[in-house]
Enzyme design. Structure first.
Site, PDB file in Angstrom:
ATOM      1  N   GLU B  61      -0.788  50.354  17.661  1.00 38.44           N
ATOM      2  CA  GLU B  61      -1.399  51.563  18.229  1.00 38.44           C
ATOM      3  C   GLU B  61      -0.508  52.799  18.182  1.00 38.44           C
ATOM      4  O   GLU B  61      -0.968  53.902  18.446  1.00 38.44           O
ATOM      5  CB  GLU B  61      -1.890  51.296  19.654  1.00 38.44           C
ATOM      6  CG  GLU B  61      -0.827  50.933  20.667  1.00 38.44           C
ATOM      7  CD  GLU B  61      -0.598  49.426  20.776  1.00 38.44           C
ATOM      8  OE1 GLU B  61      -0.939  48.696  19.827  1.00 38.44           O
ATOM      9  OE2 GLU B  61      -0.065  48.991  21.823  1.00 38.44           O
ATOM     10  N   ASN B  62       0.768  52.637  17.853  1.00 38.54           N
ATOM     11  CA  ASN B  62       1.595  53.826  17.699  1.00 38.54           C
ATOM     12  C   ASN B  62       1.292  54.549  16.383  1.00 38.54           C
ATOM     13  O   ASN B  62       1.804  55.643  16.159  1.00 38.54           O
ATOM     14  CB  ASN B  62       3.083  53.477  17.794  1.00 38.54           C
ATOM     15  CG  ASN B  62       3.513  52.456  16.786  1.00 38.54           C
ATOM     16  OD1 ASN B  62       2.838  51.452  16.568  1.00 38.54           O
ATOM     17  ND2 ASN B  62       4.633  52.693  16.140  1.00 38.54           N
TER      18      ASN B  62
END
Lengths: 233, 232
Positions: B61-62
């Site tokens: 998700e980064n």
């Protein structure tokens, strides 16, 4: 061409005052505006509210501002890896607002895009939803979240040009693009600053209109938090 | 208060799955064509057990899709990390994107499967995994966004805590991460599906009895017919 360049980090931070709200890009220590943070430490501004996904580590990133007790309030999604942060939070010296990561990103993006508020399902039924308006859409409850308001946004890009156009690299991109233009003044520091016309307009991630001041950063450390490798075969 | 459950048999049971085995069992849930988000801890290990011959892309998700293995020594790039801040590599077809787009993928339900850890799960599918009041406050990271939006969520966890108390509960005691959102739990003892009536026991860890699982589960446990042992 409208020039967005400033002479360096001192000029880039002109106008930063005690009590301001600052957005700071980066995920962990990846893609953080190292030069701007160092200058904030040097300037000694205090009572800051910082909007940033993480709070750095004890000796680097926003951890440096925490060491100097320059931060009054942190708005983040994850704050592990930082003993001084924990100490200040538990002692009540530091106010902390923990919010879901996607909500954090979208509250930046909303500010950038002129959207005052939005509904998201993240946090419904948890303490994050306390005192927030809930509305059902398509049979599912969502909570109302507002765009951030900030005085400065400090971001870091890989390449930039005189017009303020930015290109990011790898996962160092993270929150940086969504913070551009999300504050009154956006300051971008880049690893490589090039003349206008050098970068291919097709490859620009963030147009210069979102960036008020751009400068060439120096001495990037790019610390790695979790060095994980495998052996060569 | 939670009652101390019958923990005697558990402490003596050496048949409980290791973290690697939990990851190995979960890997069977990963299907061809899936985009998968893996949480920190046991979920990260799932990538090691995905069978060859199926096309899967891992999202972090980064801001990366198409995550590969850890880099070779000396080839680490500080600008290429996963959500656990570990150095990683990318595979052909990978892409990078910003955090808003990343959570657009998640909130917009474009990710097919989410695998994450938990401190507690309740029989109606609530999950708690971000805060122990007065003890641990690190933040929820992306977990609240993930559990609120993902359609297919598998939790990887230990069935009981160090004191032998169940972590599969009637109601979570810790601050919630999300409500009524978990589909399946793979623990060191069992595979369970969350149904409107409670935890439905699907599979047992090899050598672990239904009675042992019952003793380790505080929430309602539904047992229908013979419960097969897991295969890997």
């Amino acid at each position: 061409m409208i020039k967005r360049t400033v002479t360096g980090v001192e000029q880039a931070l002109e106008g930063v005052q005690d009590g301001m709200t600052l957005m700071v890009g980066g995920f962990g220590l990846s893609g953080i505006p190292e030069n701007s943070i160092a200058q904030l430490v040097k300037a000694g501004v205090k009572d800051l509210t910082c909007i940033s996904n993480n709070a750095g580590v004890d000796s680097f990133g926003l951890g440096l501002l925490l060491q100097g007790k320059q931060i009054k309030k942190m708005i983040s999604s994850y704050v592990g890896e930082n003993d001084e942060f924990e100490r200040q939070m538990l002692s009540g010296e530091l106010e902390v607002d923990l919010i879901p990561q996607g909500t954090l990103a979208e509250r930046c993006r909303a500010a950038q895009a002129g959207i005052p508020a939005f509904f998201t399902p993240a946090g419904y039924g948890t303490e994050v939803a306390e005192n927030k308006e809930v509305r059902d859409f398509n049979g599912k409850p969502h909570i109302l979240e507002h765009a951030f308001k900030a005085d400065f946004a400090f971001v870091k890009a890989w390449k930039g040009d005189e017009a303020g156009n930015l290109i990011f690299k790898g996962t160092a991109r993270n929150f940086n693009p969504v913070m551009c233009g999300a504050a009154t003044i956006t300051v971008a520091e880049v690893e490589e600053l090039v003349p206008a016309g050098t970068l291919d307009p097709n490859e620009i991630h963030i147009p210069g209109i979102f960036v008020k001041r751009i400068f060439q950063g120096t001495n990037y450390e790019k610390r790695i938090e979790q060095r994980t490798v495998r052996k060569k075969p | 208060m939670k009652s101390a459950l019958n923990k005697e048999p558990l402490e003596k049971n050496h048949n409980m799955l290791s973290k690697e085995q939990i990851a190995q069992r979960i890997a069977k849930e990963v299907k061809d064509g899936y985009y998968v988000n893996l949480g920190i801890g046991i979920p990260t290990l799932v990538a090691n057990f995905v069978p060859n011959g199926i096309a899967v892309e891992f999202q972090s998700e980064n801001g990366v899709l198409g995550m590969g293995p850890f880099p070779f020594e000396g080839e680490e790039d500080p600008d290429v990390i996963n959500a656990g801040k570990q150095t990683i590599t990318t595979l052909p077809g990978a892409s990078f994107f910003d955090s808003a787009m990343s959570f657009g993928m998640i909130r917009g339900q474009h990710v097919d499967l989410t695998i994450l850890g938990a401190m507690e799960v309740s029989q109606n599918g609530d999950i708690a995994n971000w805060k122990i009041p007065g003890k641990m406050v690190k933040g929820m990271g992306g977990a609240m966004d993930l559990v609120a939006s993902a359609e297919n969520i598998i939790v990887a966890m230990m069935h009981t805590n160090r004191e032998g108390e169940s972590k599969l509960l009637k109601n979570c005691s810790l601050p919630l991460t999300g409500v009524n959102c978990i589909n399946k739990v793979v623990s060191n003892l069992a595979v369970l599906e969350i149904t409107p009536d409670g935890f439905k026991l699907l599979e047992r860890a090899p050598g672990v009895s239904v009675e042992e699982i019952r003793a380790a589960t505080e929430g309602i446990l539904i047992i229908e017919g013979d419960i097969p042992e897991m295969t890997f």
